[in-house]
Design a protein around this motif. Structure first.
Motif, PDB file in Angstrom:
ATOM      1  N   ALA A   1       0.936  -1.050  -0.158  1.00 58.29           N
ATOM      2  CA  ALA A   1       0.061   0.026  -0.136  1.00 58.29           C
ATOM      3  C   ALA A   1       0.832   1.047   0.173  1.00 58.29           C
ATOM      4  O   ALA A   1       0.634   2.232  -0.796  1.00 58.29           O
ATOM      5  CB  ALA A   1      -1.119  -0.047   1.269  1.00 58.29           C
ATOM      6  N   GLU A   2       2.025   1.236   0.622  1.00 55.58           N
ATOM      7  CA  GLU A   2       2.697   2.376   0.963  1.00 55.58           C
ATOM      8  C   GLU A   2       3.512   2.625  -0.455  1.00 55.58           C
ATOM      9  O   GLU A   2       3.961   3.583  -0.907  1.00 55.58           O
ATOM     10  CB  GLU A   2       4.038   2.311   1.975  1.00 55.58           C
ATOM     11  CG  GLU A   2       3.239   2.467   3.263  1.00 55.58           C
ATOM     12  CD  GLU A   2       3.985   1.903   4.474  1.00 55.58           C
ATOM     13  OE1 GLU A   2       3.648   2.015   5.866  1.00 55.58           O
ATOM     14  OE2 GLU A   2       5.039   1.121   4.057  1.00 55.58           O
ATOM     15  N   THR A   3       3.885   1.584  -1.116  1.00 51.46           N
ATOM     16  CA  THR A   3       4.574   1.326  -2.492  1.00 51.46           C
ATOM     17  C   THR A   3       3.524   2.246  -3.358  1.00 51.46           C
ATOM     18  O   THR A   3       3.972   2.967  -4.158  1.00 51.46           O
ATOM     19  CB  THR A   3       4.859   0.197  -2.963  1.00 51.46           C
ATOM     20  OG1 THR A   3       5.876  -0.505  -1.960  1.00 51.46           O
ATOM     21  CG2 THR A   3       5.593   0.153  -4.332  1.00 51.46           C
TER      22      THR A   3
ATOM     23  N   LEU B   1      12.082  -3.732 -10.288  1.00 48.24           N
ATOM     24  CA  LEU B   1      11.544  -4.801  -9.345  1.00 48.24           C
ATOM     25  C   LEU B   1      11.788  -6.309 -10.025  1.00 48.24           C
ATOM     26  O   LEU B   1      11.027  -6.436 -11.061  1.00 48.24           O
ATOM     27  CB  LEU B   1      10.212  -4.712  -8.740  1.00 48.24           C
ATOM     28  CG  LEU B   1       9.860  -5.649  -7.669  1.00 48.24           C
ATOM     29  CD1 LEU B   1      10.790  -5.582  -6.454  1.00 48.24           C
ATOM     30  CD2 LEU B   1       8.494  -5.405  -7.287  1.00 48.24           C
ATOM     31  N   SER B   2      12.580  -6.950  -9.470  1.00 45.39           N
ATOM     32  CA  SER B   2      12.632  -8.455  -9.973  1.00 45.39           C
ATOM     33  C   SER B   2      12.559  -9.479  -8.906  1.00 45.39           C
ATOM     34  O   SER B   2      12.615  -8.977  -7.693  1.00 45.39           O
ATOM     35  CB  SER B   2      13.996  -8.595 -10.757  1.00 45.39           C
ATOM     36  OG  SER B   2      14.271  -7.704 -11.773  1.00 45.39           O
ATOM     37  N   GLY B   3      12.439 -10.647  -9.127  1.00 41.06           N
ATOM     38  CA  GLY B   3      12.241 -11.788  -7.975  1.00 41.06           C
ATOM     39  C   GLY B   3      11.246 -12.369  -8.224  1.00 41.06           C
ATOM     40  O   GLY B   3      10.543 -12.699  -9.369  1.00 41.06           O
ATOM     41  N   ASP B   4      10.568 -13.114  -7.130  1.00 43.86           N
ATOM     42  CA  ASP B   4       9.409 -13.841  -7.258  1.00 43.86           C
ATOM     43  C   ASP B   4       8.218 -13.160  -7.689  1.00 43.86           C
ATOM     44  O   ASP B   4       8.339 -11.836  -7.352  1.00 43.86           O
ATOM     45  CB  ASP B   4       9.203 -14.369  -5.625  1.00 43.86           C
ATOM     46  CG  ASP B   4      10.184 -15.383  -5.477  1.00 43.86           C
ATOM     47  OD1 ASP B   4      10.806 -16.106  -6.185  1.00 43.86           O
ATOM     48  OD2 ASP B   4      10.517 -15.669  -4.219  1.00 43.86           O
ATOM     49  N   LEU B   5       6.967 -13.707  -8.062  1.00 42.49           N
ATOM     50  CA  LEU B   5       5.921 -13.122  -8.548  1.00 42.49           C
ATOM     51  C   LEU B   5       5.026 -13.050  -7.478  1.00 42.49           C
ATOM     52  O   LEU B   5       4.172 -13.511  -6.946  1.00 42.49           O
ATOM     53  CB  LEU B   5       5.263 -14.139  -9.637  1.00 42.49           C
ATOM     54  CG  LEU B   5       3.967 -13.202 -10.024  1.00 42.49           C
ATOM     55  CD1 LEU B   5       4.546 -12.025 -11.002  1.00 42.49           C
ATOM     56  CD2 LEU B   5       3.589 -14.395 -11.318  1.00 42.49           C
ATOM     57  N   THR B   6       5.339 -11.953  -6.595  1.00 44.75           N
ATOM     58  CA  THR B   6       4.844 -11.691  -5.400  1.00 44.75           C
ATOM     59  C   THR B   6       3.548 -10.703  -5.597  1.00 44.75           C
ATOM     60  O   THR B   6       3.303 -10.049  -6.576  1.00 44.75           O
ATOM     61  CB  THR B   6       5.574 -10.814  -4.584  1.00 44.75           C
ATOM     62  OG1 THR B   6       6.075  -9.450  -5.227  1.00 44.75           O
ATOM     63  CG2 THR B   6       6.915 -11.341  -4.080  1.00 44.75           C
ATOM     64  N   ASP B   7       2.660 -10.371  -4.664  1.00 45.21           N
ATOM     65  CA  ASP B   7       1.512  -9.392  -4.537  1.00 45.21           C
ATOM     66  C   ASP B   7       2.098  -8.236  -5.163  1.00 45.21           C
ATOM     67  O   ASP B   7       1.286  -7.368  -5.998  1.00 45.21           O
ATOM     68  CB  ASP B   7       0.842  -9.432  -3.374  1.00 45.21           C
ATOM     69  CG  ASP B   7       0.244 -10.923  -3.104  1.00 45.21           C
ATOM     70  OD1 ASP B   7      -0.038 -11.595  -4.023  1.00 45.21           O
ATOM     71  OD2 ASP B   7      -0.044 -11.123  -1.978  1.00 45.21           O
ATOM     72  N   ARG B   8       3.055  -7.644  -4.632  1.00 44.52           N
ATOM     73  CA  ARG B   8       3.726  -6.444  -5.031  1.00 44.52           C
ATOM     74  C   ARG B   8       3.841  -6.271  -6.494  1.00 44.52           C
ATOM     75  O   ARG B   8       3.561  -5.183  -7.317  1.00 44.52           O
ATOM     76  CB  ARG B   8       4.892  -6.133  -4.254  1.00 44.52           C
ATOM     77  CG  ARG B   8       5.474  -4.651  -4.430  1.00 44.52           C
ATOM     78  CD  ARG B   8       6.442  -4.313  -3.680  1.00 44.52           C
ATOM     79  NE  ARG B   8       6.129  -4.319  -2.228  1.00 44.52           N
ATOM     80  CZ  ARG B   8       6.820  -3.909  -1.269  1.00 44.52           C
ATOM     81  NH1 ARG B   8       8.195  -3.696  -1.337  1.00 44.52           N
ATOM     82  NH2 ARG B   8       6.479  -3.877   0.125  1.00 44.52           N
ATOM     83  N   MET B   9       4.653  -7.368  -7.197  1.00 50.67           N
ATOM     84  CA  MET B   9       4.868  -7.174  -8.551  1.00 50.67           C
ATOM     85  C   MET B   9       3.871  -7.276  -9.301  1.00 50.67           C
ATOM     86  O   MET B   9       3.720  -6.427 -10.272  1.00 50.67           O
ATOM     87  CB  MET B   9       5.878  -8.481  -8.831  1.00 50.67           C
ATOM     88  CG  MET B   9       6.346  -8.561 -10.395  1.00 50.67           C
ATOM     89  SD  MET B   9       7.334  -9.798 -10.853  1.00 50.67           S
ATOM     90  CE  MET B   9       8.623  -9.504  -9.942  1.00 50.67           C
TER      91      MET B   9
END
Length: 222
Positions: free
Chosen positions: A96-98, A118-126
């Motif tokens: 939310a802050e992002t 932004l790279s890495g796992d397919l997170t909610d943020r991504m």
């Protein structure tokens, strides 16, 4: 972005920002947990991304004013934040802050483009970021492992689109980086448009590497 480690996503993102800075006002935002903007850009300010995160979390003070104070301008013209004083601070930044941060930078009306790294796992943020942005550049080295991860990434996105009624795949293009003719293979039927490839640069790192990549024709097709 990429779910393949070591594909050089940050170098490509920084290179694109460098290339576009000659034409427009652009902001480079590194959201990787252990990312370091100083690898590619130089600034002399006292405030860092840690101060932005503190303002977001405490809700004390004016966020717009804090952002204006924290922004640094590289000699190339790219605006950015100096990385957190302690990498742990990035782990406290919520989704939310992002979103609030991106909206605040956008609403300032100062930038024609914002490059989000932004790279890495397919997170909610991504997923949230991929919904928010206008275009997504997926970076792969074209290796057997890299191609496999990209194809599984696309399969997952397709399912998400169906279940969550979102549109992501149409925004994605594929860019090959650190591509080797010996170990790299371009997918014959990629799920998204392929905009080109960037070969390996030996003996270069950080800012010099991003400068070399910035001159490649493929970045002009983003």
């Amino acid at each position: 972005t990429s779910v393949q480690g070591g594909s050089g996503t940050s170098a490509v993102a920084a290179a694109y920002a460098l290339r576009r800075a000659a034409e427009i006002k652009i902001f480079y935002l590194n959201l990787e947990k252990f990312g370091d903007s100083s690898v590619y850009f130089r600034g002399d300010g006292k405030l860092s991304f840690s101060d932005i995160i503190y303002t977001l979390k405490s809700r004390k003070g004016n966020l717009a004013i804090k952002l204006e104070s924290a922004v640094q301008t590289d000699p190339s013209g790219v605006d950015f934040f100096i990385s957190c004083r302690n990498a742990y601070d990035m782990s406290e930044l919520t989704d939310a802050e992002t979103a609030t941060l991106l909206q605040e930078i956008s609403h300032a009306g100062k930038y024609q483009e914002i490059v989000v790294d932004l790279s890495g796992d397919l997170t909610d943020r991504m997923v949230m970021l991929m919904e928010y942005v206008d275009k997504i550049v997926y970076v792969s080295d074209g290796s057997l492992i890299g191609n496999g991860k990209f194809e599984r990434f696309c399969e997952t996105i397709r399912v998400m689109e169906q279940r969550q009624n979102i549109n992501i795949l149409d925004k994605i293009c594929l860019l090959y980086n650190r591509f080797s003719s010996k170990n790299g293979i371009q997918l014959e039927a990629a799920a998204v448009p392929v905009i080109g490839g960037i070969h390996r640069f030996g003996g270069l790192d950080g800012k010099e590497l991003s400068k070399e990549i910035a001159g490649m024709d493929a970045l002009g097709r983003i």
